[in-house]
Design a protein around this motif. Structure first.
Motif, mmCIF file in Angstrom:
data_model
loop_
_atom_site.group_PDB
_atom_site.id
_atom_site.type_symbol
_atom_site.label_atom_id
_atom_site.label_comp_id
_atom_site.label_asym_id
_atom_site.label_seq_id
_atom_site.Cartn_x
_atom_site.Cartn_y
_atom_site.Cartn_z
ATOM 1 N N TYR A 42 0.839 -1.205 0.000
ATOM 2 C CA TYR A 42 0.000 0.000 0.000
ATOM 3 C C TYR A 42 0.873 1.254 0.000
ATOM 4 N N LYS A 43 1.902 1.256 0.835
ATOM 5 C CA LYS A 43 2.735 2.456 0.978
ATOM 6 C C LYS A 43 3.656 2.654 -0.225
ATOM 7 N N LYS A 44 4.064 1.564 -0.847
ATOM 8 C CA LYS A 44 4.841 1.680 -2.088
ATOM 9 C C LYS A 44 3.985 2.339 -3.168
ATOM 10 N N THR A 45 2.738 1.905 -3.273
ATOM 11 C CA THR A 45 1.828 2.473 -4.274
ATOM 12 C C THR A 45 1.510 3.923 -3.953
ATOM 13 N N GLU A 46 1.370 4.234 -2.662
ATOM 14 C CA GLU A 46 1.150 5.622 -2.246
ATOM 15 C C GLU A 46 2.319 6.503 -2.699
ATOM 16 N N ILE A 76 -3.593 -9.131 -2.517
ATOM 17 C CA ILE A 76 -4.615 -8.136 -2.835
ATOM 18 C C ILE A 76 -5.912 -8.799 -3.299
ATOM 19 N N SER A 77 -7.033 -8.320 -2.753
ATOM 20 C CA SER A 77 -8.339 -8.936 -3.025
ATOM 21 C C SER A 77 -9.144 -8.218 -4.101
ATOM 22 N N ILE A 78 -8.695 -7.070 -4.540
ATOM 23 C CA ILE A 78 -9.458 -6.293 -5.523
ATOM 24 C C ILE A 78 -9.579 -7.077 -6.831
ATOM 25 N N LYS A 79 -10.799 -7.237 -7.298
ATOM 26 C CA LYS A 79 -11.040 -7.953 -8.551
ATOM 27 C C LYS A 79 -11.698 -7.011 -9.549
ATOM 28 N N ILE A 80 -10.980 -6.667 -10.585
ATOM 29 C CA ILE A 80 -11.476 -5.743 -11.608
ATOM 30 C C ILE A 80 -11.987 -6.566 -12.783
ATOM 31 N N PRO A 81 -13.237 -6.360 -13.191
ATOM 32 C CA PRO A 81 -13.821 -7.160 -14.278
ATOM 33 C C PRO A 81 -12.953 -7.138 -15.535
ATOM 34 N N ASP A 109 0.663 -1.330 -15.518
ATOM 35 C CA ASP A 109 1.850 -2.112 -15.128
ATOM 36 C C ASP A 109 2.407 -1.550 -13.829
ATOM 37 N N GLY A 110 2.313 -2.344 -12.770
ATOM 38 C CA GLY A 110 2.786 -1.878 -11.470
ATOM 39 C C GLY A 110 4.152 -2.378 -11.090
ATOM 40 N N ASP A 111 4.645 -3.421 -11.762
ATOM 41 C CA ASP A 111 5.932 -4.006 -11.367
ATOM 42 C C ASP A 111 7.014 -3.882 -12.427
ATOM 43 N N LEU A 125 -3.125 -3.186 -7.607
ATOM 44 C CA LEU A 125 -3.173 -2.031 -6.709
ATOM 45 C C LEU A 125 -2.778 -0.749 -7.436
ATOM 46 N N TYR A 126 -1.762 -0.826 -8.279
ATOM 47 C CA TYR A 126 -1.340 0.354 -9.026
ATOM 48 C C TYR A 126 -2.436 0.797 -9.999
ATOM 49 N N SER A 127 -3.129 -0.159 -10.610
ATOM 50 C CA SER A 127 -4.205 0.181 -11.551
ATOM 51 C C SER A 127 -5.327 0.933 -10.849
#
Length: 325
Positions: A42-46, A76-81, A109-111, A125-127
């Motif tokens: 979370y803090k890296k993305t912040e 991460i639990s976020i599921k984007i359709p 692309d987050g990584d 998370l980045y998306s």
């Protein structure tokens, strides 16, 4: 006397005694280690997007509470359709960032591997953070972004409340609970969820009644935010608290409220929110139509609808935990 056997046994005992706590603590801290990894992400993305970590953590927590299946089996639990992630028209689901960009997809692309993988923790998370970033990084901006994504007021409100709690306590590890009545007072209860009720028409009893004397303190059972406060013709003076698991806790028939408590306040387990009474079943001020008790109800929201469920097993569990503290 077999000194060699005694010596071997002593060495074994000392090693077991030394290592046992490590095994115990390692098992007990498994979830904490996962939370530490999540916080780092979370803090890296912040740091990259300037979206405060507690908003990202709250979205992740909300999704964890509502999704039947999560996108990632890791953190991460976020599921984007898929249609949103890849873009409408990207039917082959090519996850190249160039390809997704051509179809105005959500995925980023987050990584740094030039792919937008909807099952990769950093990419997910980045998306989400990138989407919010387009609206801005203030509280108001985040609320607007969440509305555009979820299109439901309660979802937005729940996420913002979870973020408030995470921000205040500066952690996502908030698992404590408490029983709503202090154990030193006389009280009694049984499972009354689902029983028939007559006042106001035929309906079921959506909670557990805990009988106690007038004025006995009523405590928050959970971490959460006060969502509702005031009079209800059924519940009298009541207060509602939304916790970090998308559950709404309903305290009714109270004699009054703790001084100073208001809608929007953050509470934690053990905080006094009011006192036992017998209010309700009529216009404001109606009292005494039944013995004093706390009506305690719990409701679950899945992001689409909300329903009542039986709080009795939770109350028994929290009561036992309180007795063993």
């Amino acid at each position: 006397m077999n000194f060699k056997l005694i010596r071997t046994s002593l060495i074994t005992f000392v090693l077991c005694f030394h290592l046992l706590p490590q095994f115990i603590f390692a098992e007990d801290n498994t979830e904490d280690k996962e939370d530490v990894q999540k916080m780092a992400l979370y803090k890296k993305t912040e740091a990259i997007t300037h979206i405060p970590w507690y908003y990202l953590a709250a979205i992740d927590q909300f999704e964890k509470n509502t999704q039947k299946e999560t996108a990632s089996e890791q953190l991460i639990s976020i599921k984007i359709p898929d249609e949103k992630w890849y873009g409408i028209g990207n039917s082959i689901h090519n996850n190249s960032i160039v390809w997704i960009s051509l179809f105005s997809g959500f995925g980023q692309d987050g990584d740094g591997d030039n792919l937008a993988d909807p099952t990769n923790d950093e990419d997910i998370l980045y998306s989400m953070a990138h989407f919010i970033e387009k609206f801005g990084n203030t509280k108001k901006d985040v609320k607007i972004a969440l509305w555009n994504y979820y299109q439901r007021d309660l979802n937005v409100q729940t996420i913002m409340n979870i973020a408030k709690v995470f921000h205040k306590f500066d952690t996502i590890t908030l698992e404590a609970n408490d029983f709503p009545i202090p154990l030193q007072h006389n009280y009694s209860y049984k499972n009354t969820w689902g029983d028939a009720r007559g006042f106001g028409g035929r309906r079921i009893h959506e909670g557990t009644d805990i009988f106690a004397n007038y004025g006995v303190p009523v405590k928050s059972t959970t971490y959460g935010v006060v969502e509702l406060k005031g009079w209800n013709r059924y519940g009298g003076w009541r207060i509602g608290i939304r916790d970090i698991y998308n559950r709404y806790h309903y305290y009714a028939h109270m004699n009054g409220y703790q001084e100073g408590i208001e809608v929007g306040d953050i509470v934690e387990p053990g905080d006094v929110v009011g006192s036992v009474g017998s209010t309700g079943y009529g216009p404001p001020g109606t009292s005494g139509k039944f013995p004093p008790h706390l009506h305690y109800g719990m409701y679950k929201d899945d992001g689409y609808s909300e329903w009542s469920f039986d709080p009795y097993p939770y109350l028994r569990k929290w009561e036992n935990q309180a007795r063993n503290r």
